[in-house]
Write a protein that holds these residues in place. Structure first.
Motif, short mmCIF file in Angstrom:
data_model
loop_
_atom_site.label_atom_id
_atom_site.label_comp_id
_atom_site.label_asym_id
_atom_site.label_seq_id
_atom_site.Cartn_x
_atom_site.Cartn_y
_atom_site.Cartn_z
N ASP A 6 0.93 -1.29 0.15
CA ASP A 6 0.05 -0.04 -0.03
C ASP A 6 0.84 1.21 0.00
N PHE A 8 1.84 4.13 1.87
CA PHE A 8 1.84 4.52 3.20
C PHE A 8 1.97 5.98 3.43
N ASP A 68 -0.63 3.56 7.13
CA ASP A 68 -1.44 3.77 5.71
C ASP A 68 -2.21 5.08 6.20
N GLU A 69 -3.47 5.54 5.35
CA GLU A 69 -4.08 6.52 5.36
C GLU A 69 -5.07 6.37 6.62
#
Length: 252
Positions: A6, A8, A68-69
């Motif tokens: 993903d 980050f 991550d978000e």
């Protein structure tokens, strides 16, 4: 072969320790959730990969944990990872030790014997970094021991002085009466976390818990924390307590 990961957007966990403003977003509850996320990832590569394979990462550290978000934490790098053949999960490999000096399993470094418990040791170092708010090789620890934070933490634990090296930001949350101001650590939560972290950094591999046990204790620490503040009822399933939806600088 490639590894797809993903984006980050909240950076890497190691970046937070060097920035006081960013570190203040890491409340005790958020720190627990991050540790649980990483523990689940380790349990997966140790026990749950298809075809009964086992991966040993060999380089678990703060800079290999991405956020991550939503603030969920994941292991990022597998540069030095090795596979154990199927159905040989309790066997050891003999390889030269690598990784950050203060995060390496001392038995692995001394004997070259690599086991899943070597990752457990490195994760234990991450737990103490999370608790103390400093990297394992911070000069403040190297002044006391060339082995860094893990050795200092074990010695402080044995002397009953571990609370003296806890991150001052957490102490600010705790307040003068130690456990009730704002949303600092609940006493039972902190004790549970410290106990399992200490077990993870045991000097020999056979003294360390499995990641299954580590997750159980970390979830218990989170349960004590959220129950204390009545955020969740006592009947809340443990799976709900592991939600990694944290908020960091981009959301603030």
């Amino acid at each position: 072969m490639i590894l797809v990961i993903d984006n980050f957007s909240n950076g890497f966990l190691g970046e937070y320790l060097g920035n006081l403003t960013d570190k203040r977003f890491l409340t005790w509850e958020k720190r627990l959730k991050i540790c649980i996320d990483v523990a689940h990832a380790l349990k997966y590569i140790h026990y749950e990969i298809e075809d009964q394979k086992t991966i040993i990462n060999r380089d678990i550290n703060f800079f290999n944990i991405g956020l991550d978000e939503k603030g969920g934490a994941k292991i990022v790098h597998f540069w030095w990872s090795v596979f154990l053949p199927p159905y040989q999960e309790d066997q050891a490999l003999y390889l030269n030790s690598i990784g950050r000096v203060c995060s390496i399993d001392p038995e692995y470094e001394k004997t070259k014997k690599l086991k899943r418990e070597s990752d457990v040791y490195s994760f234990g170092v991450v737990l103490f970094e999370t608790l103390c708010g400093r990297l394992a090789d911070d000069p403040i620890y190297l002044k006391e021991s060339d082995l860094g934070l893990a050795h200092v933490a074990r010695r402080s634990f044995s002397a009953g002085l571990l609370e003296e090296i806890i991150d001052p930001i957490i102490k600010e949350e705790i307040g003068e009466n130690k456990f009730v101001l704002n949303r600092g650590p609940n006493k039972d939560s902190l004790h549970t976390f410290i106990t399992i972290a200490h077990q993870c950094v045991a000097e020999t591999q056979d003294q360390r818990p499995t990641m299954k046990v580590v997750i159980k204790e970390l979830e218990k620490a989170l349960f004590f924390q959220v129950s204390h503040y009545s955020k969740f009822s006592l009947s809340t399933p443990s799976s709900n307590l592991c939600d990694g939806s944290l908020l960091y600088r981009k959301q603030n």
